[in-house]
Design a protein around this motif. Structure first.
Motif, mmCIF file in Angstrom:
data_model
loop_
_atom_site.group_PDB
_atom_site.id
_atom_site.type_symbol
_atom_site.label_atom_id
_atom_site.label_comp_id
_atom_site.label_asym_id
_atom_site.label_seq_id
_atom_site.Cartn_x
_atom_site.Cartn_y
_atom_site.Cartn_z
ATOM 1 N N GLY A 6 3.709 -14.139 17.146
ATOM 2 C CA GLY A 6 3.454 -15.069 15.678
ATOM 3 C C GLY A 6 2.155 -14.500 14.986
ATOM 4 N N GLU A 7 1.152 -14.374 16.237
ATOM 5 C CA GLU A 7 -0.170 -13.937 15.542
ATOM 6 C C GLU A 7 -0.442 -12.631 14.804
ATOM 7 O OE1 GLU A 7 -3.067 -15.562 15.015
ATOM 8 O OE2 GLU A 7 -2.057 -17.238 15.957
ATOM 9 N N TRP A 8 0.581 -11.542 15.485
ATOM 10 C CA TRP A 8 0.860 -10.381 14.750
ATOM 11 C C TRP A 8 1.174 -10.591 13.359
ATOM 12 C CZ3 TRP A 8 5.324 -7.889 13.083
ATOM 13 C CH2 TRP A 8 5.208 -6.481 12.927
ATOM 14 N N PHE A 9 2.325 -11.124 13.322
ATOM 15 C CA PHE A 9 2.995 -11.428 12.164
ATOM 16 C C PHE A 9 2.280 -12.230 11.150
ATOM 17 C CE2 PHE A 9 5.878 -13.235 8.875
ATOM 18 C CZ PHE A 9 6.633 -12.402 8.418
ATOM 19 N N GLY A 15 -2.678 -10.843 5.285
ATOM 20 C CA GLY A 15 -3.082 -9.522 4.788
ATOM 21 C C GLY A 15 -2.825 -9.666 3.152
ATOM 22 N N ARG A 16 -1.738 -10.323 2.698
ATOM 23 C CA ARG A 16 -1.038 -9.962 1.471
ATOM 24 C C ARG A 16 -2.011 -10.871 0.376
ATOM 25 N NH1 ARG A 16 4.586 -7.800 1.602
ATOM 26 N NH2 ARG A 16 4.677 -8.984 -0.452
ATOM 27 N N GLU A 17 -2.107 -10.328 -0.766
ATOM 28 C CA GLU A 17 -2.652 -11.158 -1.955
ATOM 29 C C GLU A 17 -1.762 -12.121 -2.727
ATOM 30 O OE1 GLU A 17 -5.182 -9.075 -4.638
ATOM 31 O OE2 GLU A 17 -6.351 -7.993 -2.840
ATOM 32 N N ASP A 18 -0.719 -11.699 -2.449
ATOM 33 C CA ASP A 18 0.761 -12.675 -3.126
ATOM 34 C C ASP A 18 1.202 -13.799 -2.427
ATOM 35 O OD1 ASP A 18 1.801 -10.978 -1.430
ATOM 36 O OD2 ASP A 18 3.501 -10.356 -2.687
ATOM 37 N N ARG A 136 6.570 -1.734 8.698
ATOM 38 C CA ARG A 136 7.405 -1.602 7.546
ATOM 39 C C ARG A 136 8.468 -2.776 7.523
ATOM 40 N NH1 ARG A 136 7.360 3.569 9.049
ATOM 41 N NH2 ARG A 136 9.334 3.530 10.294
ATOM 42 N N ALA A 137 8.879 -3.136 8.650
ATOM 43 C CA ALA A 137 9.989 -4.243 8.744
ATOM 44 C C ALA A 137 9.271 -5.476 8.158
ATOM 45 C CB ALA A 137 10.554 -4.457 10.080
ATOM 46 N N ALA A 138 8.171 -5.886 8.791
ATOM 47 C CA ALA A 138 7.307 -6.900 8.316
ATOM 48 C C ALA A 138 6.857 -6.973 6.785
ATOM 49 C CB ALA A 138 6.055 -7.073 9.092
ATOM 50 N N GLU A 139 6.792 -5.732 6.206
ATOM 51 C CA GLU A 139 6.571 -5.572 4.763
ATOM 52 C C GLU A 139 7.651 -5.989 3.762
ATOM 53 O OE1 GLU A 139 3.466 -5.643 2.938
ATOM 54 O OE2 GLU A 139 2.675 -5.960 4.952
ATOM 55 N N ALA A 140 8.888 -5.259 4.266
ATOM 56 C CA ALA A 140 10.048 -5.688 3.784
ATOM 57 C C ALA A 140 10.448 -6.956 4.011
ATOM 58 C CB ALA A 140 11.140 -4.825 4.411
ATOM 59 N N LEU A 141 10.370 -7.888 4.996
ATOM 60 C CA LEU A 141 10.720 -9.154 5.004
ATOM 61 C C LEU A 141 9.723 -9.847 4.017
ATOM 62 C CD1 LEU A 141 11.757 -11.674 6.297
ATOM 63 C CD2 LEU A 141 10.495 -11.533 8.236
#
Length: 163
Positions: A6-9, A15-18, A136-141
């Motif tokens: 959970g903390e990793w995700f 980290g995203r501005e959106d 990559r999987a986290a960014e895609a999700l």
């Protein structure tokens, strides 16, 4: 392992501005052992957190090829609050990496009239947490959750949800 995954995700999402991220951790709620006749203050507090959110990334382990009862119980404490909101899954485990738990939860969230997104993050507990493939999987999700969140926000602004 749930806290570590959970903390990793959460770090990826924050980290995203959106995105504006709020952690809803079931450990922070004192839910009743059985579904009561009247909602408790904790159930109402949880449903309020679900109501405020426009989308969700549910982090779940896989136990005996399914999701934990405590997660299902919490999900059931809200109903209308889940409607017309995107839900994605971050699962973890051995073998199937939690994907069987996520598959079962898709059925639950479909019945709650949520929009379950295709992309997911599946963490194999026999390997390291992180790395290029999981990033990559986290960014895609997260990309998909943002897209659906904005699309559903715009749709609900034009026309109230009918569910």
């Amino acid at each position: 392992m749930g806290a570590a995954v959970g903390e990793w995700f959460l770090g990826r999402a924050r980290g995203r501005e959106d995105l504006r991220v709020e952690l809803v951790d079931l450990v922070d709620y004192a839910f009743p052992a059985r579904f009561p006749e009247e909602p408790t203050d904790e159930m109402c507090r949880f449903a309020g957190a679900i109501e405020r959110a426009e989308g969700f990334a549910v982090v779940t382990p896989e136990y005996n090829w399914g999701y934990p009862a405590s997660l299902k119980q919490a999900v059931d404490y809200a109903y209308d609050e889940w409607h017309a909101k995107p839900v994605g899954f971050v699962s973890y485990g051995h073998g199937a990496c939690g994907q069987l738990a996520a598959a079962g939860l898709r059925l639950v969230f479909n019945e709650l009239r949520s929009v379950t997104v295709r992309n997911c993050v599946a963490v194999d507990l026999t390997g390291p947490l992180g790395g290029p493939a999981l990033e990559r999987a986290a960014e895609a999700l997260l990309d998909e959750l943002v897209w659906w969140g904005l699309a559903l926000r715009e749709a609900k602004a034009r026309r109230p949800y009918v569910g």
